[in-house]
Every structure is written in C-alpha cells, then in structure tokens.
Design a protein around this motif. Sequence first.
Motif, PDB file in Angstrom:
ATOM      1  N   CYS A  45      -6.323  -4.662  -2.416  1.00 55.42           N
ATOM      2  CA  CYS A  45      -7.243  -3.775  -1.555  1.00 55.42           C
ATOM      3  C   CYS A  45      -8.819  -4.222  -0.826  1.00 55.42           C
ATOM      4  N   CYS A 105     -12.687   4.924  -1.172  1.00 58.20           N
ATOM      5  CA  CYS A 105     -11.742   4.979  -1.220  1.00 58.20           C
ATOM      6  C   CYS A 105     -12.069   4.139  -2.563  1.00 58.20           C
ATOM      7  N   HIS A 106     -11.788   5.108  -3.701  1.00 56.58           N
ATOM      8  CA  HIS A 106     -11.378   4.938  -5.374  1.00 56.58           C
ATOM      9  C   HIS A 106     -10.198   4.239  -5.923  1.00 56.58           C
ATOM     10  N   GLY A 107      -9.624   4.939  -5.106  1.00 57.79           N
ATOM     11  CA  GLY A 107      -7.718   3.664  -5.335  1.00 57.79           C
ATOM     12  C   GLY A 107      -7.417   5.699  -5.768  1.00 57.79           C
ATOM     13  N   ILE A 108      -5.808   5.185  -5.418  1.00 57.23           N
ATOM     14  CA  ILE A 108      -5.223   6.121  -6.279  1.00 57.23           C
ATOM     15  C   ILE A 108      -4.408   6.230  -6.938  1.00 57.23           C
ATOM     16  N   TYR A 154     -11.077  -3.284   1.868  1.00 58.56           N
ATOM     17  CA  TYR A 154     -11.444  -1.833   1.989  1.00 58.56           C
ATOM     18  C   TYR A 154     -12.450  -1.655   1.527  1.00 58.56           C
ATOM     19  N   LYS A 155     -13.929  -1.870   0.868  1.00 55.18           N
ATOM     20  CA  LYS A 155     -14.901  -1.206   0.161  1.00 55.18           C
ATOM     21  C   LYS A 155     -15.732  -1.101   0.861  1.00 55.18           C
ATOM     22  N   THR A 190      -6.257   7.499   3.417  1.00 62.68           N
ATOM     23  CA  THR A 190      -7.107   6.100   3.744  1.00 62.68           C
ATOM     24  C   THR A 190      -6.823   5.179   4.627  1.00 62.68           C
ATOM     25  N   PRO A 191      -7.946   4.576   3.916  1.00 65.65           N
ATOM     26  CA  PRO A 191      -8.556   2.691   4.675  1.00 65.65           C
ATOM     27  C   PRO A 191      -7.227   2.195   4.750  1.00 65.65           C
ATOM     28  N   CYS A 192      -6.214   1.774   3.831  1.00 67.72           N
ATOM     29  CA  CYS A 192      -5.013   1.406   3.949  1.00 67.72           C
ATOM     30  C   CYS A 192      -4.040   1.851   5.355  1.00 67.72           C
ATOM     31  N   PRO A 252      -2.238  -2.337  -5.999  1.00 64.83           N
ATOM     32  CA  PRO A 252      -3.049  -2.855  -4.947  1.00 64.83           C
ATOM     33  C   PRO A 252      -4.910  -2.878  -4.770  1.00 64.83           C
ATOM     34  N   CYS A 253      -5.051  -1.629  -5.680  1.00 64.71           N
ATOM     35  CA  CYS A 253      -6.162  -0.902  -5.653  1.00 64.71           C
ATOM     36  C   CYS A 253      -6.497  -1.709  -6.375  1.00 64.71           C
ATOM     37  N   PHE A 275       0.915  -1.121   0.271  1.00 63.76           N
ATOM     38  CA  PHE A 275      -0.186   0.213   0.250  1.00 63.76           C
ATOM     39  C   PHE A 275       0.611   1.213  -0.290  1.00 63.76           C
TER      40      PHE A 275
HETATM   41  S1  SF4 Z   1      -9.054   1.610  -2.586  1.00 67.91           S
HETATM   42 FE1  SF4 Z   1      -7.263   0.407  -1.363  1.00 67.91          FE
HETATM   43  S2  SF4 Z   1      -5.432   0.209  -1.792  1.00 67.91           S
HETATM   44 FE2  SF4 Z   1      -5.860   1.694  -2.804  1.00 67.91          FE
HETATM   45  S3  SF4 Z   1      -5.415   3.359  -1.592  1.00 67.91           S
HETATM   46 FE3  SF4 Z   1      -7.551   2.656  -1.623  1.00 67.91          FE
HETATM   47  S4  SF4 Z   1      -7.650   1.638   0.743  1.00 67.91           S
HETATM   48 FE4  SF4 Z   1      -5.631   2.354  -0.206  1.00 67.91          FE
END
Ligand code: SF4
Length: 384
Positions: free
Chosen positions: A266, A189-192, A268-269, A162-164, A261-262, A16
């Motif tokens: 991940c 979190c959609h992702g980065i 954390y949805k 972020t959740p991670c 990892p997104c 992450f």
């Molecule tokens: S989508 Fe998941 S792995 Fe990606 S930044 Fe957000 S919490 Fe972290």
Amino acid sequence: MAPMTTNNITNIKNCFGCGVCSKICPIKIIDLKLNPEGFYTPFITNNDQCIHCGLCRETCAYINTSTFLKPLKSYAAWSTNDTILHDSSSGGICYMIANKLQTKGYDICAVKFNPIKNRAEHYIAHNNIELQESLGSKYIQSYTIAGFRDINLKKNTLVVGTPCQIDSFRHLIIKRKVEDNFILIDFFCHGIPSWFLWNKYVKELSLGKLKSASWRNKDNGWHDSWLIKAEGEKGEIASSYKKDKDMFYKLFLSDTCLNKPCYISCKYKQTKSAADIRVGDFWGKTYSQNDKGVSIVITYNDKGNNILKELSDCTLKEHPIDICLEGQMSHNPTLPKTRSLIIKELKNKYIPIRYILFRMKISHKFHIFIKRLIKHENKNYNLS
Ligand code: SF4
Ligand SMILES: Cc1cc2nc3c(=O)[nH]c(=O)nc-3n(C[C@H](O)[C@H](O)[C@H](O)COP(=O)(O)OP(=O)(O)OC[C@H]3O[C@@H](n4cnc5c(N)ncnc54)[C@H](O)[C@@H]3O)c2cc1C
Ligand code: SF4
C-alpha cells in the motif's frame, strides 16, 4: 512457433484487486474472483482470446509508479442535514458532494451493500434514492466489475473508492484521455479484512439471509459508532457499541486478516492520493467533543476545491493539514506471522470468531511470558 510472451495480468500476484484492468480490456476477458484468502483477484476468463495489447498492465497501480499531487487545502466538513449526518460514517461529505454533482448531471459510481450476494459492490446511482444506498462505509472489499463496466467514459462521472482502486482508475482515464470528465474521491484507508471474516460474522448473527447492514451506526454517537446494525429474515440486531466488544471490529482492527497488499504494497497512507479529493474521519483532539460526526476533506487541485465551495448544506472549516492528520495511520501495519492461521480458522465453519480471539489473546500472553522469562534468565546469567 515460439509462445507469445504474456503481456497481461496473469503473472501479477497479490495485487489490489481493484478490477480496473477488466474495465480497460478491449476483449472483455478479465474478471475478479475471491482468492483462497477471501480477497478479489483478477483472472483471464479465456486466455486464447488475449491479444496481448498490454493495456491491463499499463492501467495497473500495483505495478506502475503513481503520481501524487501535494494537498491544496484541508478542511473539517459536516452536513447540516441531521438525517444525512446520522446515516453517514463521519460528516457525510461523500454523500453531499455526490448529491451536488448528481444535480449537475454527473453519473455517480459509489459503493452499496448487496445482501443477496453478501458483498459490497460498486454501482451507478441513477437518482437520489439510489444514491442513499452509498451512505456509510462498508468495511469489506468492494466488487468493482459491474459498477466500473457501467461507467461511460464520455460522461461526467464521480467515482468513489479505496485509494488503490482510485489510483488505477486515474491511470485508466489518463490513458483514455478523459481526465476532464471525472472527479475522483478516495479516503484514508485502514485496509480491508478478508471476506471470510464478514461471512462468518453474518452467520453468527443468526438472522438468516441479510436484508441490510450498516457498519457505522451513530445511535450511540460518532465516537462510539463501531456498531453494526443488520436486518435479516429472522429480525434485526445491533452489536454492542464498544469497538472492543464487537467481534467483527475486534478482528478487523487487530490487523491480523487484512489483504496482503495492505501490509506490503500500500502506497497511500497520510496524504498520498491519486484522487481530486480525499476524505476521512476527523479523529484527533479538535473535534473530540463532537459526537455527530466530522469529515476531513483534503483537496488536491482546483477541480476538487471548487466543488466544495458549491455545497450549500454543509459546514466547512479550514484547518492545517497536521491537525487533520492527527488520528490517521502513518504506516502500513506489519504482516503478522499468525495471519494464515487466522484466515484458515475463518474459513472453518466449526470455529467461532470468539474462539479465534481467545486463542489470539492466549498466544499473545504466552509470547509475553516467554519474553519475560528469557529476559529474566539473561539477567541471572549476567549476574553470575
Ligand atoms: S490499505 Fe491500501 S492496499 Fe489496502 S485496500 Fe486500502 S488503499 Fe488498498
Ligand atoms: C475499508 C475502509 C477503510 C477506511 N479506513 C479509514 C481510516 O483508516 N481512517 C479514516 O479516517 N477513514 C477511513 N475510512 C473512510 C471512512 O469510513 C468514511 O468513509 C469517511 O470518513 C467519509 O465519511 P462520510 O461521512 O463522508 O461518508 P459517507 O457520506 O457515508 O460515504 C461513504 C462513501 O464511501 C464509499 N464506500 C463505502 N464502502 C466502501 C468500500 N468498501 N470501498 C470503497 N468505497 C466505499 C461509498 O460509496 C460512499 O461514497 C475507511 C473506509 C473504508 C470503506
Ligand atoms: S489493475 Fe487492479 S486488479 Fe488488475 S492487476 Fe492491477 S491491481 Fe490487480
């Protein structure tokens, strides 16, 4: 002498990049750097000094099992202060909670944009003026090392991330037996996206070095707040207000250049969170006519719930969890085959974002054409 088994983060790949391993390392030999795809990745600065205590591995949410609590209560919330509401991403609830906790003596560790380094980073807001820099989502990965390093584990502190990031931080405060000192907030979190997308986007704005950037500007309302406003040496610019016309959002929300990892790891949805409070945009039908901004707030324990009750300048309405989750992603996106090519193109200074989007459109159309052709051929074959 046989070499000592590596009991540190060296063998962890595609993690992450939360940087919590660096915070717990007693020798302070873990840092984060951008990897070739434009995402933060940890590395050992001096291998000879590692004592192989294994603490970095024990705090890591990427390799350890996470414990998630069931949601306690779920709400819609928004600030009654028009300026805060306008400058926040949804209802300004993160800021409201941080502001309240700051008056109660908490340290606040949140995220601001650093224009000199052209990155988002965690920092400690020492007063209300500094806290205002945390307002609004920065849709790029934050560099956590300095901000997390400055957290005093013995002091009451709010950490937003972020959740991670928050999941690893939960592991850390359990390990250090200081959970009671902390309130943790994460978000849906959609992702980065890759930092190379942001870097290219900023170059194409042609504003010179940036002075400030706001990712979600509500000048055209909350539902059309996919508007980037940036100020640089050469002036100010606001991108077109429709999300399908802003190049950054078009590529970010196409899910083609997110961190690995997104897509793959991940966990954390929906409501899966290690935080005390989860926030997000209250998309879905209930507030579709509200154009100022509404936050979802989910509390996971009394600690998270009690702080909400103390907010005086905020409207709070309880809603069933299903209503709150209406507009949220239920699964991680699928890792697209084109991701490496897109990241390669983002790194190439001669290729503009509009070309990448154009090529993606053409290859998508070509793909559909081939699929139709195959279907047609199969049909003819079956008839004959
Ligand atoms: S989508 Fe998941 S792995 Fe990606 S930044 Fe957000 S919490 Fe972290
Ligand atoms: C990368 C990213 C993806 C997101 N995906 C979704 C989504 O899919 N669905 C959804 O409903 N909401 C998502 N959000 C959250 C959403 O954008 C708002 O933060 C949320 O609605 C809370 O709004 P607010 O008005 O309370 O925020 P504000 O009061 O404006 O505060 C924003 C808070 O977010 C923190 N923050 C800002 N940027 C970052 C960052 N890069 N990393 C860590 N923390 C940061 C700030 O420290 C601040 O505390 C995402 C946010 C980010 C940064
Ligand atoms: S703690 Fe965070 S940065 Fe360190 S190895 Fe684990 S996921 Fe990566």
